[in-house]
Write an enzyme that holds these catalytic residues in place. Structure first.
Site, PDB file in Angstrom:
ATOM      1  N   GLY A  56      40.188  24.136  38.174  1.00  0.00           N
ATOM      2  CA  GLY A  56      40.865  24.578  37.215  1.00  0.00           C
ATOM      3  C   GLY A  56      42.037  25.240  37.473  1.00  0.00           C
ATOM      4  N   CYS A  57      42.204  25.849  38.710  1.00  0.00           N
ATOM      5  CA  CYS A  57      43.381  26.494  39.064  1.00  0.00           C
ATOM      6  C   CYS A  57      44.450  25.412  39.471  1.00  0.00           C
ATOM      7  CB  CYS A  57      42.977  27.299  40.394  1.00  0.00           C
ATOM      8  SG  CYS A  57      41.921  28.736  40.022  1.00  0.00           S
TER       9      CYS A  57
END
Length: 150
Positions: A45-46
């Site tokens: 996600g990051c």
């Protein structure tokens, strides 16, 4: 999560980036600043979020924005992430969570029924005078630029 509101002055901070450079809020006086807080470098996600910002970096520059990422990761982890994904913006190394706590984005989270403390993915858009002009709490990692530049 954060107690900061649109119209508040952004908290003053001083921290080091992945290269050991000192970075302060006052360094961005006269520029707009996108300050994105993320849980952990190199996670899916990051990475999606950072790469979306990277892919649209020229659009941010054209509109007068600087970008600054913040997490509690080590300088080595941050630099490895920058190198692997060709990120053009600095990442603060906030291992003592001074900046994270100043922006009040640390707290209880839930994942797969487990509760733990961590960084809440949050983005602050700060104007040329250090005033918060937007806070994005529900970050769309793959389309974050659209949320910021809307």
């Amino acid at each position: 999560m954060t107690s900061l509101k649109i119209g508040d002055n952004a908290p003053q901070f001083e921290a080091i980036d992945e290269k050991g450079n000192t970075v302060k809020l006052t360094d961005f006086t006269g520029k707009k600043l996108v300050m994105f807080f993320y849980p952990k470098a190199s996670t899916p996600g990051c990475t999606a979020e950072a790469c979306n910002l990277r892919d649209n970096y020229q659009s941010f520059l054209a509109k007068g924005y600087a970008i600054l990422g913040v997490s509690a990761d080590s300088a080595k982890r941050q630099q490895n992430w920058i190198d692997k994904h060709s990120l053009q913006f600095p990442l603060l190394v906030d291992e003592d969570k001074a900046v994270i706590n100043a922006f009040n984005v640390w707290g209880p989270k839930k994942f797969m029924g487990r509760v733990y403390d961590g960084i809440h993915r949050t983005t602050f858009v700060i104007d040329e005078n250090g005033v918060i002009e937007d806070i994005i709490l529900k970050v769309k990692t793959k389309d974050h630029t659209a949320q910021i530049l809307k």
